[in-house]
Structure formats: structure tokens, C-alpha cells
Design an enzyme around this catalytic site. Structure first.
Site, PDB file in Angstrom:
ATOM      1  CG  ASN A   1      -1.680   1.221   1.478  1.00 53.96           C
ATOM      2  OD1 ASN A   1      -1.862   1.891   0.386  1.00 53.96           O
ATOM      3  ND2 ASN A   1      -2.413   1.386   2.333  1.00 53.96           N
ATOM      4  CD1 TRP A   2       3.769   0.993  -2.584  1.00 52.27           C
ATOM      5  CD2 TRP A   2       3.775   2.090  -4.452  1.00 52.27           C
ATOM      6  NE1 TRP A   2       4.653   0.409  -3.298  1.00 52.27           N
ATOM      7  CE2 TRP A   2       4.413   0.894  -4.582  1.00 52.27           C
ATOM      8  CE3 TRP A   2       3.304   2.771  -5.952  1.00 52.27           C
ATOM      9  CZ2 TRP A   2       5.268   0.510  -5.717  1.00 52.27           C
ATOM     10  CZ3 TRP A   2       3.819   2.125  -6.952  1.00 52.27           C
ATOM     11  CH2 TRP A   2       4.953   0.970  -6.926  1.00 52.27           C
ATOM     12  CE  LYS A   3      -0.148   3.427   4.401  1.00 51.36           C
ATOM     13  NZ  LYS A   3      -0.147   3.510   5.989  1.00 51.36           N
TER      14      LYS A   3
ATOM     15  CG  HIS B   1      -5.940   2.237   5.060  1.00 53.52           C
ATOM     16  ND1 HIS B   1      -5.404   3.074   5.930  1.00 53.52           N
ATOM     17  CD2 HIS B   1      -4.815   1.203   4.999  1.00 53.52           C
ATOM     18  CE1 HIS B   1      -4.153   2.835   6.111  1.00 53.52           C
ATOM     19  NE2 HIS B   1      -3.616   1.626   5.646  1.00 53.52           N
TER      20      HIS B   1
ATOM     21  CD  GLU C   1      -2.652   5.799   6.290  1.00 56.42           C
ATOM     22  OE1 GLU C   1      -2.521   5.890   5.117  1.00 56.42           O
ATOM     23  OE2 GLU C   1      -1.757   5.221   7.267  1.00 56.42           O
TER      24      GLU C   1
ATOM     25  CD  GLU D   1      -3.329  -2.091   7.340  1.00 57.96           C
ATOM     26  OE1 GLU D   1      -2.370  -2.289   6.995  1.00 57.96           O
ATOM     27  OE2 GLU D   1      -3.887  -0.861   7.273  1.00 57.96           O
TER      28      GLU D   1
ATOM     29  N   GLY E   1       2.595   2.709  10.722  1.00 61.51           N
ATOM     30  CA  GLY E   1       3.670   3.823  10.340  1.00 61.51           C
ATOM     31  C   GLY E   1       4.353   4.344  11.745  1.00 61.51           C
TER      32      GLY E   1
ATOM     33  CB  SER F   1       5.203  -1.265  12.088  1.00 63.50           C
ATOM     34  OG  SER F   1       4.715  -0.041  12.342  1.00 63.50           O
TER      35      SER F   1
ATOM     36  N   GLY G   1       3.038  -0.938   4.277  1.00 60.41           N
ATOM     37  CA  GLY G   1       3.110   0.380   3.868  1.00 60.41           C
ATOM     38  C   GLY G   1       4.645   1.018   3.598  1.00 60.41           C
ATOM     39  N   GLY G   2       5.171   1.446   4.675  1.00 52.54           N
ATOM     40  CA  GLY G   2       6.623   1.865   4.515  1.00 52.54           C
ATOM     41  C   GLY G   2       7.533   0.865   3.773  1.00 52.54           C
TER      42      GLY G   2
END
Ligand code: 13P
Length: 255
Positions: A8-10, A94, A96, A166, A172, A212, A233-234
Site C-alpha cells: 500500500n503505497w498511500k 483503510h 487512514e 491493521e 507507520g 509496521s 506500507g513503508g
């Protein structure tokens, strides 16, 4: 069941950066064996990704969608528009979107139904905030999110459903859930899906952990019987770290 590992590159990566990433990741295809790997770029980079992954084992996902097929919804993207680009998966609900954009359970339900109707595989995200965990309402929050999204759906129509656990406090932050806590939550998720859709359909739903996740910890999640993949993500933003993570996941389930 194959693992499903989703990037998930956001709100990261231009079209050019997406093309570079795809070229680098596809340089070494062998590590896709036994693992379904997908990238979820921003809408603007989906077609660039599609151009570069066509014919490969790498799959494409979107990060969100609207529930209507078309109409006066400025700034929104509809299911048929994603299907046209070769998108196979779509992340729904999600945290966010729930907590920053104010998406509620009703909208998430509509999106989930629209994904299924359009032939997109929904990755439904659920999870509690830190405050909810501290006050002991994790179970109730996860149940409410699942019931709102799934209750009343015909089980035969949910064959492509994926659920991602999640916990919001792990996203993050570098502070992943402890594997035993993720195990407990993911087992609860399967039980609740079983109560809603029946135990047969529930057994077939891949459940991912997200929050994470990195090369060093993915093995401790995917080797649990309750978990069949990860939403990353990251650590998915660089082809090197993402491919290392995929390799670590494969190693963990094969050992
Ligand atoms: P991080 O892996 O950066 O914690 O993000 C997790 C996530 O939100 C994936 O959807």
C-alpha cells in the site's frame, strides 16, 4: 492458501517512480512462487503500473473506490474505471480513510458491495485505535466493523474477500503488534466472519496483518495459522526492501 502480500503505497510515487519500481521488482521473478504479490499505487500511477506489470505475476490493487458506477461525485473513482485499468484488488476502509477522511461503516459497506459487484477483490481493513485497545474494546470494535461490512451479504458472493487486521497504533509507528496479539485478533476475525457468513466461507478468507511490517518481522506473522499475508506500507516503497520482505515471508512459511 497462497500468502497475499500487498504494497500500500498511500500517497507516494509518481508515474515515473512507479515504472522504476516495477522494473526493479520484476527483475527477479522467482520469489513470487507461492506468494501473491500486489502493488496498490495512487490512482494517477495505476495505468503506469499496469503498463509495466502486464503479463507478469505482479498484481494491481487500488487504495479506494466510490460505490456508485458513475455520476456527480467530484474527485471520486468508480469500479468500472479501475477494472478498465486491469486492477484486481481494492483496499476498502483503510484506517487512514476511516480516521483522517471520516469514512464510516455505512460508506465502507457500500464500497465493499460495489467492489464485489464490479468483480474487484476487496481487502477490507479493520482494527482498533490505541485508545480503544487501552480501554479494552478491541474485540467490540473489530466485531462492529465486520458486522457492518458483511452482515447480510450472500456468502456465495464473498469468495474473493480478503480481510486485513491493521491496528491503528501499529501503522507507520515502527511498533508492530506482538505476534500473539495479532494472532488473537486474526483468530477473532475468522470466528466473527464465520458467525456472519458461515464457517465454510470463513475458512477461505485470507487474513492479512498490517502495521509496521518489515523484512525482520514478517516471518513471525505469516507463520501463524491465523494469518495468510500482509498489508505493507513503508517497507513496500523501495523494491529492494519489498523483495527482501517477500523472500522472508516465503522462507518463514516454507520452514
Ligand atoms: P506501515 O507498514 O507503514 O506501518 O503501514 C501499514 C499500512 O497502513 C498498510 O496499509
Amino acid at each position: 492458501m497462497n500468502l497475499i502480500i500487498a504494497a500500500n503505497w498511500k500517497m507516494h510515487k509518481t508515474r515515473a517512480e512507479t515504472a522504476d519500481f516495477c522494473r526493479a521488482l520484476l527483475g527477479d521473478l522467482d520469489y513470487f512462487e507461492g506468494v501473491e504479490v500486489l502493488i496498490c499505487p495512487p490512482f494517477t500511477a495505476l495505468s503506469a503500473a499496469a503498463d509495466h506489470i502486464g503479463g507478469s505475476a505482479l498484481k494491481l490493487g487500488a487504495q479506494n473506490m466510490h460505490w456508485e458506477q458513475e455520476g456527480a461525485f467530484t474527485g471520486e473513482i468508480a469500479g468500472p474505471m479501475l477494472m478498465e485499468l486491469g486492477v484486481e484488488y481494492v483496499i476498502i476502509g483503510h484506517s487512514e480513510r476511516r480516521h483522517i477522511m471520516g469514512e464510516d461503516n455505512r460508506q465502507i459497506r457500500l464500497k465493499l458491495e460495489a467492489a464485489l459487484e464490479n468483480g474487484l477483490k476487496p481487502i477490507l481493513c479493520v482494527g482498533e485505535t490505541e485508545a480503544q485497545r487501552e480501554e479494552g474494546s478491541t474485540t467490540g470494535v473489530i466485531k462492529d466493523q465486520l458486522i457492518a461490512a458483511l452482515e447480510g451479504l450472500p456468502p456465495e458472493k464473498t469468495g474473493s474477500l480478503v480481510v486485513a487486521y491493521e491496528p491503528v497504533w501499529a501503522i507507520g509507528t515502527g511498533k508492530a503488534a506482538r505476534p500473539e496479539d495479532a494472532d488473537e485478533a486474526c483468530s477473532l476475525i475468522r470466528d466473527v466472519i464465520g458467525e456472519i457468513l458461515g464457517s465454510g466461507p470463513a475458512e477461505k478468507v485470507p487474513i492479512q496483518y498490517g502495521g509496521s511490517v518489515k523484512e525482520a518481522n514478517i516471518g513471525s506473522f505469516v507463520k501463524l495459522a491465523s494469518i495468510q499475508g500482509a498489508l505493507v506500507g513503508g517497507a513496500s516503497l523501495e523494491a529492494d526492501s519489498f523483495s527482501a520482505l517477500i523472500r522472508a515471508a516465503r522462507k518463514a512459511v516454507q520452514s
